[in-house]
Design a protein around this motif. Structure first.
Motif, PDB file in Angstrom:
ATOM      1  N   ASN A 113      41.030 -16.489 -19.419  1.00 41.15           N
ATOM      2  CA  ASN A 113      41.753 -16.350 -18.155  1.00 41.15           C
ATOM      3  C   ASN A 113      40.836 -15.954 -17.005  1.00 41.15           C
ATOM      4  O   ASN A 113      41.283 -15.650 -15.914  1.00 41.15           O
ATOM      5  CB  ASN A 113      42.939 -15.396 -18.305  1.00 41.15           C
ATOM      6  N   ARG A 169      43.025 -16.701  -7.812  1.00 39.00           N
ATOM      7  CA  ARG A 169      43.660 -15.843  -8.820  1.00 39.00           C
ATOM      8  C   ARG A 169      45.154 -16.123  -8.911  1.00 39.00           C
ATOM      9  O   ARG A 169      45.752 -16.081  -9.963  1.00 39.00           O
ATOM     10  CB  ARG A 169      43.428 -14.372  -8.493  1.00 39.00           C
ATOM     11  N   ARG A 170      45.789 -16.364  -7.758  1.00 37.25           N
ATOM     12  CA  ARG A 170      47.224 -16.638  -7.775  1.00 37.25           C
ATOM     13  C   ARG A 170      47.543 -17.905  -8.558  1.00 37.25           C
ATOM     14  O   ARG A 170      48.448 -17.925  -9.380  1.00 37.25           O
ATOM     15  CB  ARG A 170      47.746 -16.824  -6.344  1.00 37.25           C
ATOM     16  N   ALA A 186      47.112 -17.211 -12.180  1.00 40.61           N
ATOM     17  CA  ALA A 186      48.130 -16.296 -12.722  1.00 40.61           C
ATOM     18  C   ALA A 186      49.485 -16.983 -12.862  1.00 40.61           C
ATOM     19  O   ALA A 186      50.296 -16.595 -13.692  1.00 40.61           O
ATOM     20  CB  ALA A 186      48.251 -15.066 -11.827  1.00 40.61           C
ATOM     21  N   VAL A 205      48.904 -12.934 -19.416  1.00 41.44           N
ATOM     22  CA  VAL A 205      48.134 -12.192 -20.411  1.00 41.44           C
ATOM     23  C   VAL A 205      48.914 -10.964 -20.863  1.00 41.44           C
ATOM     24  O   VAL A 205      49.511 -10.274 -20.049  1.00 41.44           O
ATOM     25  CB  VAL A 205      46.788 -11.720 -19.800  1.00 41.44           C
ATOM     26  N   PHE A 211      54.201 -11.194  -8.957  1.00 43.83           N
ATOM     27  CA  PHE A 211      53.306 -11.117  -7.795  1.00 43.83           C
ATOM     28  C   PHE A 211      52.822 -12.479  -7.334  1.00 43.83           C
ATOM     29  O   PHE A 211      52.868 -12.810  -6.149  1.00 43.83           O
ATOM     30  CB  PHE A 211      52.097 -10.232  -8.127  1.00 43.83           C
ATOM     31  N   ALA A 212      52.375 -13.303  -8.283  1.00 39.70           N
ATOM     32  CA  ALA A 212      51.759 -14.579  -7.907  1.00 39.70           C
ATOM     33  C   ALA A 212      52.768 -15.550  -7.291  1.00 39.70           C
ATOM     34  O   ALA A 212      52.381 -16.554  -6.703  1.00 39.70           O
ATOM     35  CB  ALA A 212      51.082 -15.216  -9.120  1.00 39.70           C
ATOM     36  N   ASP A 222      44.611  -5.503 -15.133  1.00 43.26           N
ATOM     37  CA  ASP A 222      45.985  -5.956 -15.146  1.00 43.26           C
ATOM     38  C   ASP A 222      46.358  -6.685 -13.849  1.00 43.26           C
ATOM     39  O   ASP A 222      46.967  -7.752 -13.862  1.00 43.26           O
ATOM     40  CB  ASP A 222      46.819  -4.690 -15.280  1.00 43.26           C
ATOM     41  N   PHE A 259      44.290  -8.111 -11.772  1.00 43.47           N
ATOM     42  CA  PHE A 259      43.526  -9.355 -11.766  1.00 43.47           C
ATOM     43  C   PHE A 259      44.260 -10.431 -12.561  1.00 43.47           C
ATOM     44  O   PHE A 259      44.418 -11.566 -12.102  1.00 43.47           O
ATOM     45  CB  PHE A 259      42.149  -9.078 -12.376  1.00 43.47           C
ATOM     46  N   ASP A 260      44.738 -10.063 -13.751  1.00 47.37           N
ATOM     47  CA  ASP A 260      45.467 -11.011 -14.594  1.00 47.37           C
ATOM     48  C   ASP A 260      46.698 -11.578 -13.891  1.00 47.37           C
ATOM     49  O   ASP A 260      47.129 -12.688 -14.184  1.00 47.37           O
ATOM     50  CB  ASP A 260      45.943 -10.325 -15.886  1.00 47.37           C
ATOM     51  N   HIS A 261      47.273 -10.794 -12.994  1.00 46.22           N
ATOM     52  CA  HIS A 261      48.501 -11.235 -12.339  1.00 46.22           C
ATOM     53  C   HIS A 261      48.276 -11.853 -10.979  1.00 46.22           C
ATOM     54  O   HIS A 261      49.222 -12.039 -10.222  1.00 46.22           O
ATOM     55  CB  HIS A 261      49.486 -10.078 -12.254  1.00 46.22           C
ATOM     56  N   GLY A 262      47.038 -12.135 -10.647  1.00 50.13           N
ATOM     57  CA  GLY A 262      46.789 -12.921  -9.446  1.00 50.13           C
ATOM     58  C   GLY A 262      46.296 -12.145  -8.242  1.00 50.13           C
ATOM     59  O   GLY A 262      46.269 -12.674  -7.139  1.00 50.13           O
TER      60      GLY A 262
END
Lengths: 256, 316
Positions: free
Chosen positions: A48, A70-71, A74, A79, A101-102, B212, B214-217
């Motif tokens: 990821n 990142r968006r 995600a 994860v 969030f994304a 965490d 970072f993983d979510h964007g």
């Protein structure tokens, strides 16, 4: 959907992952096996983008992962990390909503749709009544289910799960594997699951990948990967292999 | 209507009331409604700019504190305690000693000083094992004392009359308020409220954990730069206008969190209003407690803030 091509990952001078490849297509569930320190979590982090690959590349839906924001990443890949603790008290529902969030806009207030998705995810993980509880007051197993619920709330089709059942009782272990399997079969999800439970892997996964000292040791079906010889070599444990009388799947019994 | 909206209305009304009270009391009794010529001068040249500046400084410092606490996952992060205010003070002092009264030099160098101090403290506090509460506080102490010694060195170059003004200013003092200072801090506070609130949801995720988030964007590096940059602007302009008023960034977000919880989308903008109210009231006390003499407002805020800091440190 997600492909790792010959990736190597380094912490400082030493390779923790050497030239490992993995291909994940729609509907597939891949189990990642191996002893502690074999590089399983490292591979998951590379998949990821948390850890950049020193060599090789990770390709997500036809594009190199490194090129995606990142968006974007995600929204496609969710994860479930091993353990996470937060000092600030967060309610379960706010925690699950953070998975949205994304999908959010600039000033980031959740819409009714986000709340609906979060509630559905909580229900699927057997957590309907937990919404207003605080994360730091849950047991390890409950927290683990909340973290999975949040991963589902992201609506990403690719799930990367790092020991999602480590703290769970038998019923919830089965529940989580069935849930992920069901999503793969019915909704086009794909999952990579790290687990130490060889029998769960044999029961649910389409493909097993056995890592040993940072390298790929064996990959294929349960019949191919879970041989007594492989287990003795990688885990250093003698074992007995037969078939589960109920399901006919490979069953491994260690001999202590 | 949602509870949060009521609290916002209450804060706006509270700020208006605090400003009204602060303008109408002081060491000289002045009729607010029918002032004579001298009264008019006191009101418009001294009191009103002072009260308005206090409001903006309070908002700025509370904003900086609230967002730094979320970013660093540390309820004790505060611009004054991290040495950021001292960085800005040193910048201001350098502008004053070396450049005299070149327009704009003070806030720009104050911003630069705040930015450098922020970066230094962050680099010192982070380690391979991650960041912990005590390490950050210690890094702040070291930066603060180091910068203080340079400040003392520089102030020894000043003559006695200016020195006394500077000692007051270093403690945080609103008595030199001007409308220009007010406009500058107002612009920073408004920009800070908007920019920092826009990052609040990302900060919520980062409070849970950086990996965490970072993983979510969340683009961690970008959020960090925005928060550090904006906090440096806020602290820089505040310090250039009124010196280092301490503990505002600790006290105000703490109280706001007690009321509304830890959602930064509420904590950040509400801290701006609550900080404004807090400093306006604290400065009113500073002006009137031992009238006709005055205390620096920073002495009042520190009097409240230091015990709270000890309480929070024991609890973490």
């Amino acid at each position: 959907m997600l492909e790792a091509r010959n990736i190597s990952v380094r912490y400082g001078p030493c390779d923790v992952l050497r030239e490992v490849s993995l291909s994940l297509s729609e509907g597939r569930m891949v189990a990642l096996l191996g002893p502690n320190g074999a590089g399983k979590t490292t591979l998951l982090k590379a998949l990821n983008g948390t850890l950049p690959a020193a060599e090789g590349s990770v390709v997500l839906d036809g594009r190199p992962l490194a090129e995606l924001s990142r968006r974007e990443a995600a929204r496609r890949v969710a994860v479930v990390a091993q353990e996470n603790e937060t000092k600030f008290p967060v309610t379960v529902v706010d925690f699950v909503l953070s998975g949205r969030f994304a999908h959010g806009g600039a000033f980031g207030w959740e819409r009714a749709e986000d709340v609906a998705v979060a509630e559905r995810a909580l229900a699927e993980c057997d957590l309907e009544k937990y919404g207003s509880r605080l994360m730091n007051q849950l047991s390890g197993g409950e927290r683990q289910r909340v973290v999975l619920a949040r991963a589902l709330a992201t609506e990403a089709k690719i799930l990367l799960l790092d020991e999602p059942t480590a703290n769970l009782d038998l019923a919830h272990q089965a529940m989580i594997f069935r849930l992920v399997r069901g999503r793969c079969d019915a909704e086009g999800f794909a999952a990579v699951v790290i687990t130490h439970d060889l029998n769960l892997a044999a029961e649910f996964a389409d493909e097993l990948i056995l890592l040993h000292r940072g390298g790929l040791f064996a990959a294929g079906t349960a019949e191919e990967v879970l041989s007594e010889a492989n287990i003795a070599e990688v885990f250093g444990v003698r074992s007995l292999r037969d078939a589960n009388p109920a399901t006919g799947k490979v069953r491994i019994t260690p001999i202590f | 209507m949602k509870r949060a909206n009521y609290i916002f209305l209450l804060l706006i009304a509270g700020l208006a009331a605090a400003v009204a009270v602060a303008v109408s009391v002081g060491s000289e009794s002045v009729s607010v409604f029918a002032p004579d010529e001298q009264g008019r001068a006191i009101l418009f040249d001294i009191r009103i700019p002072r009260v308005l500046l206090g409001a903006c400084v309070g908002a700025s410092l509370a904003l900086a504190g609230a967002s730094l606490q979320a970013l660093l996952r540390n309820p004790l992060a505060e611009p004054y305690l991290l040495g950021v205010s001292n960085g800005a003070a040193l910048g201001t002092l350098i502008a004053f000693v070396l450049l005299g009264d070149v327009a704009g030099a003070r806030p720009v160098l104050a911003f630069a000083g705040a930015g450098i101090a922020t970066f230094a403290v962050y680099q010192m506090a982070r380690s391979k094992a991650g960041m912990n509460v005590e390490r950050l506080v210690l890094a702040g102490v070291i930066i603060t004392t180091f910068l203080s010694s340079i400040i003392v060195l520089l102030t020894s170059l000043l003559d006695a009359a200016r020195l006394r003004g500077y000692t007051f200013w270093l403690l945080g003092d609103l008595s030199q308020a001007t409308y220009n200072g007010f406009y500058m801090t107002l612009a920073a506070a408004v920009a800070g409220t908007i920019v920092l609130t826009s990052q609040a949801r990302a900060l919520n995720l980062m409070m849970i954990g950086e990996r965490d988030a970072f993983d979510h964007g969340v683009e961690i590096g970008r959020v960090r730069m925005i928060i550090f940059g904006m906090a440096s602007v806020l602290v820089g302009t505040s310090v250039a206008a009124s010196g280092s008023v301490g503990y505002v960034g600790l006290i105000v977000p703490h109280i706001v969190r007690l009321v509304v919880g830890s959602d930064n989308r509420l904590v950040v903008p509400m801290s701006a209003f609550a900080g404004a109210i807090f400093v306006v009231l604290a400065d009113t006390v500073a002006r009137t407690a031992i009238a006709p003499r005055e205390l620096p407002v920073g002495a009042i805020t520190a009097l409240i803030g230091a015990p709270l800091f000890i309480f929070l440190l024991r609890r973490s």
